[in-house]
Scaffold this active site. Sequence first.
Site, PDB file in Angstrom:
ATOM      1  N   THR A  18       0.867  -1.145   0.189  1.00  0.00           N
ATOM      2  CA  THR A  18       0.022   0.131  -0.135  1.00  0.00           C
ATOM      3  C   THR A  18       0.932   1.301   0.062  1.00  0.00           C
ATOM      4  O   THR A  18       2.114   1.209   0.651  1.00  0.00           O
ATOM      5  CB  THR A  18      -0.858  -0.072   1.222  1.00  0.00           C
ATOM      6  OG1 THR A  18      -1.474  -1.189   1.350  1.00  0.00           O
ATOM      7  CG2 THR A  18      -1.849   1.258   1.414  1.00  0.00           C
ATOM      8  N   GLY A  19       0.563   2.420  -0.659  1.00  0.00           N
ATOM      9  CA  GLY A  19       1.275   3.426  -0.467  1.00  0.00           C
ATOM     10  C   GLY A  19       1.118   4.185  -2.060  1.00  0.00           C
ATOM     11  O   GLY A  19       0.916   3.659  -3.102  1.00  0.00           O
ATOM     12  N   THR A  29       4.237   4.617  -3.614  1.00  0.00           N
ATOM     13  CA  THR A  29       5.127   3.806  -4.483  1.00  0.00           C
ATOM     14  C   THR A  29       4.322   2.662  -5.004  1.00  0.00           C
ATOM     15  O   THR A  29       4.497   2.493  -6.184  1.00  0.00           O
ATOM     16  CB  THR A  29       6.279   3.181  -3.573  1.00  0.00           C
ATOM     17  OG1 THR A  29       6.668   4.283  -2.780  1.00  0.00           O
ATOM     18  CG2 THR A  29       7.180   2.790  -4.384  1.00  0.00           C
ATOM     19  N   LYS A  78       7.653   0.277   8.306  1.00  0.00           N
ATOM     20  CA  LYS A  78       6.537   0.526   7.596  1.00  0.00           C
ATOM     21  C   LYS A  78       5.431   0.759   8.280  1.00  0.00           C
ATOM     22  O   LYS A  78       5.117   0.864   9.668  1.00  0.00           O
ATOM     23  CB  LYS A  78       6.196  -1.183   6.888  1.00  0.00           C
ATOM     24  CG  LYS A  78       7.074  -1.321   5.917  1.00  0.00           C
ATOM     25  CD  LYS A  78       6.847  -2.655   5.240  1.00  0.00           C
ATOM     26  CE  LYS A  78       5.489  -2.623   4.675  1.00  0.00           C
ATOM     27  NZ  LYS A  78       4.960  -1.574   3.671  1.00  0.00           N
ATOM     28  N   GLY A  79       4.212   1.067   7.571  1.00  0.00           N
ATOM     29  CA  GLY A  79       3.214   1.714   8.221  1.00  0.00           C
ATOM     30  C   GLY A  79       2.573   3.040   8.012  1.00  0.00           C
ATOM     31  O   GLY A  79       1.533   3.577   8.535  1.00  0.00           O
ATOM     32  N   GLY A  85       1.288   4.335   5.777  1.00  0.00           N
ATOM     33  CA  GLY A  85       0.193   4.556   5.044  1.00  0.00           C
ATOM     34  C   GLY A  85      -1.013   3.737   5.924  1.00  0.00           C
ATOM     35  O   GLY A  85      -2.266   3.851   5.533  1.00  0.00           O
ATOM     36  N   GLU A 106      -0.271  -5.787   5.984  1.00  0.00           N
ATOM     37  CA  GLU A 106       1.314  -5.937   5.107  1.00  0.00           C
ATOM     38  C   GLU A 106       1.787  -7.112   5.661  1.00  0.00           C
ATOM     39  O   GLU A 106       2.846  -7.657   4.940  1.00  0.00           O
ATOM     40  CB  GLU A 106       1.789  -4.408   5.060  1.00  0.00           C
ATOM     41  CG  GLU A 106       1.080  -3.630   4.060  1.00  0.00           C
ATOM     42  CD  GLU A 106       1.581  -2.033   4.277  1.00  0.00           C
ATOM     43  OE1 GLU A 106       1.466  -1.479   3.291  1.00  0.00           O
ATOM     44  OE2 GLU A 106       2.412  -1.720   5.131  1.00  0.00           O
ATOM     45  N   LYS A 139      15.077   6.851   1.566  1.00  0.00           N
ATOM     46  CA  LYS A 139      14.548   6.004   2.567  1.00  0.00           C
ATOM     47  C   LYS A 139      15.546   4.909   3.087  1.00  0.00           C
ATOM     48  O   LYS A 139      15.205   4.270   3.991  1.00  0.00           O
ATOM     49  CB  LYS A 139      13.330   5.227   1.952  1.00  0.00           C
ATOM     50  CG  LYS A 139      12.071   6.232   1.798  1.00  0.00           C
ATOM     51  CD  LYS A 139      10.992   5.269   1.111  1.00  0.00           C
ATOM     52  CE  LYS A 139       9.653   6.165   1.132  1.00  0.00           C
ATOM     53  NZ  LYS A 139       8.674   5.295   0.426  1.00  0.00           N
TER      54      LYS A 139
HETATM   55  C1  5RP Z   1       1.781   1.724   4.067  1.00  0.00           C
HETATM   56  C2  5RP Z   1       3.384   1.303   4.009  1.00  0.00           C
HETATM   57  C3  5RP Z   1       4.203   2.008   2.859  1.00  0.00           C
HETATM   58  O1  5RP Z   1       4.725   1.193   2.236  1.00  0.00           O
HETATM   59  C4  5RP Z   1       4.948   3.064   3.524  1.00  0.00           C
HETATM   60  O2  5RP Z   1       4.254   4.069   4.125  1.00  0.00           O
HETATM   61  C5  5RP Z   1       5.518   3.881   2.273  1.00  0.00           C
HETATM   62  O3  5RP Z   1       4.624   4.799   1.545  1.00  0.00           O
HETATM   63  P1  5RP Z   1       4.650   5.656   0.236  1.00  0.00           P
HETATM   64  O4  5RP Z   1       5.101   4.470  -0.869  1.00  0.00           O
HETATM   65  O5  5RP Z   1       3.627   6.314   0.117  1.00  0.00           O
HETATM   66  O6  5RP Z   1       6.239   6.249   0.375  1.00  0.00           O
HETATM   67  O7  5RP Z   1       3.814   0.870   4.788  1.00  0.00           O
HETATM   68  O8  5RP Z   1       1.298   1.061   5.132  1.00  0.00           O
END
Ligand code: 5RP
Length: 234
Positions: A44-45, A47, A110-111, A113, A119, A137
């Site tokens: 999720t997110g 990316t 993670k998290g 999002g 996940e 990152k």
């Molecule tokens: C969601 C996640 C995402 O992988 C993490 O927050 C990265 O997000 P983004 O791709 O928007 O930078 O763990 O729970």
Amino acid sequence: MLIAMGHQVFYQGIAMSSVAEKKRRAAQAALSYLPDQEILGIGTGTTIDIFIEELAPVAQRIKGAVPSSEQTRKALIAAGIPVIPFEEADSIPVYIDSADEANHYLHLIKGGGGALTQEKVLAGASKKFVCIINDEKLVRRLGQHPVPIEVLPMARSYIARHITHLGGRPIWRENFITDNGNPILDVYDLSIDEPVSMEKRINDISGVVGVGIFALRRADVLLVGKDDQVDVLT
Ligand code: 5RP
């Protein structure tokens, strides 16, 4: 010196990619890990939204995708990619997701999002976990990004007190409820010298539904999108 020309930024005469371009580069590299005619787990997110865009034109290569969140389920449907509920997936050969932070041991935070618990289930159930990030990152030591913890609503204050004893500063994520109906505490200033033991200590607090440290089940492959290439860490 950084110089901006139109949309392009130059550093000492070299064109720099935007974060979105680096995410796309890593997402494109992840396509080489698709499990042919088998089930793919998807995180999720932002990316992952880019990854789904890249996946859509070649989606006939996979049987379908198991989403880690409602957000991803909707994005898959919009892209015309068959969605398979986790309960119906007998095996998940590959799981592709991003992270908020990664170290060189492929431990993750993670998290951001808010989908960390699903996940973690998908990462744990998959044979290979491919994580895609932009190079901002990749860190030497986890913990500059707050660690999200999904908690049972009635245990929020109890868990926050425990976290304070571990040296962290828990902040309730306002106006946010996970797909499971729970709140999230974002923990700042946690010293994560040993990600595995910190993950275990937080898991052990009653009422914790999931913690965003992914060290017990780390990534198997980390694809790091950079200005002009993708680094592959295993
Ligand atoms: C969601 C996640 C995402 O992988 C993490 O927050 C990265 O997000 P983004 O791709 O928007 O930078 O763990 O729970």
